[in-house]
Design a protein around this motif. Structure first.
Motif, PDB file in Angstrom:
ATOM      1  N   UNK A   1       0.825  -1.290  -0.018  1.00 32.59           N
ATOM      2  CA  UNK A   1      -0.041  -0.050  -0.040  1.00 32.59           C
ATOM      3  C   UNK A   1       0.985   1.241   0.040  1.00 32.59           C
ATOM      4  N   UNK A   2       0.768   2.245  -0.776  1.00 37.18           N
ATOM      5  CA  UNK A   2       1.313   3.498  -0.738  1.00 37.18           C
ATOM      6  C   UNK A   2       2.816   3.337  -1.704  1.00 37.18           C
ATOM      7  N   UNK A   3       3.179   2.123  -1.962  1.00 43.05           N
ATOM      8  CA  UNK A   3       4.334   1.932  -2.591  1.00 43.05           C
ATOM      9  C   UNK A   3       4.699   2.566  -3.800  1.00 43.05           C
ATOM     10  N   UNK A   4       3.453   2.720  -4.705  1.00 41.48           N
ATOM     11  CA  UNK A   4       3.711   3.691  -5.814  1.00 41.48           C
ATOM     12  C   UNK A   4       3.634   5.059  -5.600  1.00 41.48           C
TER      13      UNK A   4
ATOM     14  N   UNK B   1       7.123   5.624  -4.645  1.00 42.69           N
ATOM     15  CA  UNK B   1       8.327   5.488  -5.658  1.00 42.69           C
ATOM     16  C   UNK B   1       8.140   6.734  -6.388  1.00 42.69           C
ATOM     17  N   UNK B   2       6.992   7.240  -6.601  1.00 41.51           N
ATOM     18  CA  UNK B   2       6.898   8.530  -7.533  1.00 41.51           C
ATOM     19  C   UNK B   2       7.555   9.505  -6.828  1.00 41.51           C
ATOM     20  N   UNK B   3       7.236   9.829  -5.571  1.00 39.57           N
ATOM     21  CA  UNK B   3       8.045  10.892  -4.838  1.00 39.57           C
ATOM     22  C   UNK B   3       9.568  10.640  -5.048  1.00 39.57           C
ATOM     23  N   UNK B   4      10.172   9.458  -4.682  1.00 41.36           N
ATOM     24  CA  UNK B   4      11.549   9.343  -4.952  1.00 41.36           C
ATOM     25  C   UNK B   4      11.976   9.231  -6.416  1.00 41.36           C
TER      26      UNK B   4
ATOM     27  N   UNK C   1       5.411  14.429   5.685  1.00 40.05           N
ATOM     28  CA  UNK C   1       4.913  13.723   6.834  1.00 40.05           C
ATOM     29  C   UNK C   1       3.490  13.308   6.655  1.00 40.05           C
ATOM     30  N   UNK C   2       2.670  13.853   6.338  1.00 34.19           N
ATOM     31  CA  UNK C   2       1.277  13.545   6.328  1.00 34.19           C
ATOM     32  C   UNK C   2       1.123  12.534   5.368  1.00 34.19           C
ATOM     33  N   UNK C   3       1.799  12.485   4.278  1.00 36.64           N
ATOM     34  CA  UNK C   3       1.392  11.101   3.325  1.00 36.64           C
ATOM     35  C   UNK C   3       2.237   9.993   4.023  1.00 36.64           C
ATOM     36  N   UNK C   4       3.222  10.064   4.500  1.00 35.87           N
ATOM     37  CA  UNK C   4       3.982   9.035   5.460  1.00 35.87           C
ATOM     38  C   UNK C   4       2.990   8.447   6.404  1.00 35.87           C
ATOM     39  N   UNK C   5       2.609   9.284   7.208  1.00 31.89           N
ATOM     40  CA  UNK C   5       1.363   8.833   8.025  1.00 31.89           C
ATOM     41  C   UNK C   5       0.161   8.113   7.490  1.00 31.89           C
ATOM     42  N   UNK C   6      -0.076   8.586   6.578  1.00 37.10           N
ATOM     43  CA  UNK C   6      -1.309   7.850   6.016  1.00 37.10           C
ATOM     44  C   UNK C   6      -0.963   6.606   5.454  1.00 37.10           C
TER      45      UNK C   6
END
Ligand SMILES: [Zn+2]
Length: 113
Positions: free
Chosen positions: A76-79, A82-85, A93-98
């Motif tokens: 979940x959230x891997x894509x 990946x798109x951020x990196x 941080x908010x995305x990380x927590x989600x």
């Protein structure tokens, strides 16, 4: 094979066109008067077939693999990560927590996984 039905704006006749694949741009001409002013109709036959044929036509059961992929919470959230990196941007941080919450089994509000 999907069938597209078009109603002619000039003579009102209905023409049916077989299309080899979904998404192909069709430039239909009326089979009665050769007018190009055609309005797409939903064919009941095509509608009934679409869901099943789309499923069968997906290469090597890709859709089934896709479902399993998202059953694994680690994916979940891997894509998103990946798109951020890929853009050299650190995950907010908010995305990380989600994402972390989603991996713990909490479906975040307003996000369709
Ligand atoms: Zn016509």
């Amino acid at each position: 094979m999907p069938i597209y039905e078009y109603r002619c704006q000039s003579c009102g006749g209905v023409s049916s066109f077989f299309v080899r694949s979904i998404g192909v741009d069709l430039e239909p001409a009326c089979q009665h008067c050769q007018s190009n002013e055609m309005q797409r109709r939903m064919s009941s036959f095509a509608l009934g077939k679409t869901a099943a044929s789309v499923h069968q036509n997906s290469p090597s059961g890709q859709s089934a693999a896709g479902t399993d992929y998202y059953r694994d919470p680690r994916n979940i959230g891997r894509n998103v990560e990946e798109s951020f990196s890929r853009h050299g941007v650190e995950l907010p941080q908010s995305v990380r927590e989600t994402i972390d919450a989603a991996r713990d089994g909490q479906v975040p509000k307003g996000i369709d996984i």
